[in-house]
Design a protein around this motif. Structure first.
Motif, PDB file in Angstrom:
ATOM      1  N   GLY B 117     -13.407 -68.858 -48.389  1.00 44.25           N
ATOM      2  CA  GLY B 117     -13.191 -67.348 -48.240  1.00 44.25           C
ATOM      3  C   GLY B 117     -14.790 -66.583 -48.126  1.00 44.25           C
ATOM      4  O   GLY B 117     -14.993 -65.881 -47.264  1.00 44.25           O
ATOM      5  N   ALA B 120     -16.310 -67.431 -44.663  1.00 40.74           N
ATOM      6  CA  ALA B 120     -15.693 -66.878 -43.448  1.00 40.74           C
ATOM      7  C   ALA B 120     -16.021 -65.488 -43.580  1.00 40.74           C
ATOM      8  O   ALA B 120     -16.155 -64.564 -42.542  1.00 40.74           O
ATOM      9  CB  ALA B 120     -14.007 -67.177 -43.646  1.00 40.74           C
ATOM     10  N   ASN B 121     -16.042 -64.777 -44.684  1.00 43.38           N
ATOM     11  CA  ASN B 121     -16.668 -63.314 -45.068  1.00 43.38           C
ATOM     12  C   ASN B 121     -17.735 -63.312 -44.229  1.00 43.38           C
ATOM     13  O   ASN B 121     -18.119 -62.238 -43.674  1.00 43.38           O
ATOM     14  CB  ASN B 121     -16.390 -63.308 -46.407  1.00 43.38           C
ATOM     15  CG  ASN B 121     -16.355 -61.693 -46.860  1.00 43.38           C
ATOM     16  OD1 ASN B 121     -15.891 -60.856 -45.868  1.00 43.38           O
ATOM     17  ND2 ASN B 121     -17.394 -61.347 -47.646  1.00 43.38           N
ATOM     18  N   ILE B 124     -17.843 -63.177 -40.633  1.00 40.62           N
ATOM     19  CA  ILE B 124     -17.130 -62.034 -40.142  1.00 40.62           C
ATOM     20  C   ILE B 124     -18.043 -60.740 -40.051  1.00 40.62           C
ATOM     21  O   ILE B 124     -18.194 -60.075 -39.358  1.00 40.62           O
ATOM     22  CB  ILE B 124     -15.994 -61.554 -40.704  1.00 40.62           C
ATOM     23  CG1 ILE B 124     -14.902 -62.654 -40.255  1.00 40.62           C
ATOM     24  CG2 ILE B 124     -15.500 -60.176 -40.418  1.00 40.62           C
ATOM     25  CD1 ILE B 124     -13.638 -62.512 -41.212  1.00 40.62           C
ATOM     26  N   VAL B 144     -10.382 -56.887 -42.434  1.00 40.37           N
ATOM     27  CA  VAL B 144     -10.018 -58.230 -42.476  1.00 40.37           C
ATOM     28  C   VAL B 144     -11.059 -58.921 -43.366  1.00 40.37           C
ATOM     29  O   VAL B 144     -10.452 -59.924 -44.318  1.00 40.37           O
ATOM     30  CB  VAL B 144      -9.858 -58.855 -41.079  1.00 40.37           C
ATOM     31  CG1 VAL B 144     -10.016 -60.269 -41.117  1.00 40.37           C
ATOM     32  CG2 VAL B 144      -8.823 -58.270 -40.331  1.00 40.37           C
ATOM     33  N   SER B 145     -12.259 -58.710 -43.283  1.00 48.35           N
ATOM     34  CA  SER B 145     -13.111 -59.535 -44.059  1.00 48.35           C
ATOM     35  C   SER B 145     -13.184 -59.249 -45.655  1.00 48.35           C
ATOM     36  O   SER B 145     -13.138 -60.185 -46.359  1.00 48.35           O
ATOM     37  CB  SER B 145     -14.864 -58.759 -43.630  1.00 48.35           C
ATOM     38  OG  SER B 145     -15.619 -59.171 -44.625  1.00 48.35           O
ATOM     39  N   ALA B 147     -10.257 -58.280 -47.022  1.00 45.96           N
ATOM     40  CA  ALA B 147      -9.165 -59.049 -47.482  1.00 45.96           C
ATOM     41  C   ALA B 147      -9.183 -60.356 -47.597  1.00 45.96           C
ATOM     42  O   ALA B 147      -8.494 -60.952 -48.617  1.00 45.96           O
ATOM     43  CB  ALA B 147      -7.867 -58.485 -46.292  1.00 45.96           C
ATOM     44  N   LEU B 148      -9.931 -61.161 -46.923  1.00 47.41           N
ATOM     45  CA  LEU B 148     -10.278 -62.336 -46.900  1.00 47.41           C
ATOM     46  C   LEU B 148     -11.110 -62.910 -48.282  1.00 47.41           C
ATOM     47  O   LEU B 148     -10.522 -63.706 -48.804  1.00 47.41           O
ATOM     48  CB  LEU B 148     -10.952 -62.893 -45.567  1.00 47.41           C
ATOM     49  CG  LEU B 148     -10.973 -64.242 -45.467  1.00 47.41           C
ATOM     50  CD1 LEU B 148      -9.476 -64.753 -44.935  1.00 47.41           C
ATOM     51  CD2 LEU B 148     -11.799 -64.642 -43.960  1.00 47.41           C
ATOM     52  N   ALA B 149     -11.919 -61.841 -48.595  1.00 47.17           N
ATOM     53  CA  ALA B 149     -12.700 -62.281 -49.799  1.00 47.17           C
ATOM     54  C   ALA B 149     -11.807 -62.132 -50.906  1.00 47.17           C
ATOM     55  O   ALA B 149     -11.689 -62.899 -51.713  1.00 47.17           O
ATOM     56  CB  ALA B 149     -13.915 -61.424 -49.905  1.00 47.17           C
ATOM     57  N   GLY B 151      -8.661 -62.287 -50.999  1.00 48.25           N
ATOM     58  CA  GLY B 151      -7.464 -63.076 -50.951  1.00 48.25           C
ATOM     59  C   GLY B 151      -8.034 -64.534 -51.425  1.00 48.25           C
ATOM     60  O   GLY B 151      -7.147 -65.279 -52.158  1.00 48.25           O
ATOM     61  N   SER B 152      -9.079 -65.101 -51.105  1.00 46.19           N
ATOM     62  CA  SER B 152      -9.513 -66.516 -51.647  1.00 46.19           C
ATOM     63  C   SER B 152      -9.889 -66.180 -53.010  1.00 46.19           C
ATOM     64  O   SER B 152      -9.709 -67.377 -53.547  1.00 46.19           O
ATOM     65  CB  SER B 152     -11.010 -66.502 -50.777  1.00 46.19           C
ATOM     66  OG  SER B 152     -12.135 -65.780 -51.061  1.00 46.19           O
TER      67      SER B 152
END
Lengths: 111, 180
Positions: B117, B120-121, B124, B144-145, B147-149, B151-152
């Protein structure tokens, strides 16, 4: 004997209370016994954690009673000290007596 | 006739059921707390009794969480074992010891999820900050960034909280299925 062979102070207290209570040694009675006899307030979480650890070490065992209505249909868990637990308490007491010896002048009372 | 005045709060019982492993220890704890609630209601009144009940539940959950973080599992017997006197035998201890190695893998997996996470963050975020020439970057990429952070982080937390319990229940289930 390494550190795992020694009982903590709270572990000793709980085990002694279990021995004192005999057949009636379940968690609320243990907590109430400690509160009334030595005026020590006991967190239920700490008590259950301690009993769980003592059981994992083989120092206490338990038996289940029948579920009863007054407890919402849940059974009581009565604890008893095992032979290993009694031996551990004896070792702990001997250690305490050795360390307390000769300190009456400072601490007062008899050992 | 059962009095509703000394009925434990539903939310508290649900918390205990959700966090503690489903075995005789949880059953006994819930029964003990209920019994003390009834006794305190009789002696000190409903308000005082319920306050003490909430404090006790909080204490139990706090210590259970602390012990989980120290890899000390609560609950010592398989869920289906009826009225059997259990002692700390080697067989039981070795079965309980097995989930510890698996717990380490769960922790590693949680860190891996968190790491993915974060990486990927970061990728991005760096793309959003320094877009390639002639390439327009959508603002949604920032969302999205985030949300990804989140979420992970959530996935890692769920893994850490639920993973060891799930493993314990699985190993308890296996133990009940083994022939004696």
């Amino acid at each position: 004997m390494g550190h795992k062979g020694f009982l903590g102070e709270f572990e000793q207290t709980v085990m002694l209370s279990v021995l004192q209570l005999g057949e009636r040694a379940y968690a609320p009675e243990i907590a109430q016994h400690l509160e009334t006899s030595i005026h020590r307030a006991v967190s239920r979480g700490a008590l259950y954690s301690c009993l769980n650890q003592l059981e994992r070490k083989g120092l206490v065992s338990w038996r289940l009673d029948e579920p009863i209505e007054e407890r919402g249909g849940h059974a009581r868990r009565f604890y008893q000290v095992t032979g290993s637990g009694v031996h551990a308490l004896r070792v702990a007491r001997e250690g305490q007596l050795i360390l307390w010896r000769g300190l009456e002048g400072i601490l007062g009372g008899t050992t | 006739m059962r009095s509703t005045l000394s009925t434990p709060p539903v939310w508290a019982e649900r918390c205990l059921q959700a966090w503690l492993p489903n075995d005789s220890m949880r059953d006994a704890i819930m029964g003990d707390l209920h019994e003390e609630l009834v006794r305190d209601t009789h002696n000190d009144g409903r308000l005082v009794a319920r306050r003490r009940y909430r404090q006790r539940v909080a204490g139990v959950l706090a210590y259970a969480l602390l012990d989980t973080l120290r890899w000390r599992t609560w609950g010592s017997t398989p869920a289906d074992v009826p009225r059997v006197q259990m002692v700390g035998t080697r067989a039981v201890a070795s079965t309980r010891a097995r989930p510890r190695t698996a717990d380490a893998w769960i922790v590693l997996a949680a860190f891996a999820v968190l790491g993915v996470g974060i990486v990927a963050n970061t990728l991005i975020f760096s793309t959003v900050r320094t877009p390639a020439a002639g390439v327009s970057v959508s603002p949604a990429l920032g969302v999205v960034s985030i949300a990804l952070a989140l979420g992970s982080a959530l996935a890692a937390a769920v893994l850490l909280c639920v993973g060891p319990r799930w493993l314990r229940q699985r190993s308890c289930h296996r133990m009940t299925q083994q022939p004696h």
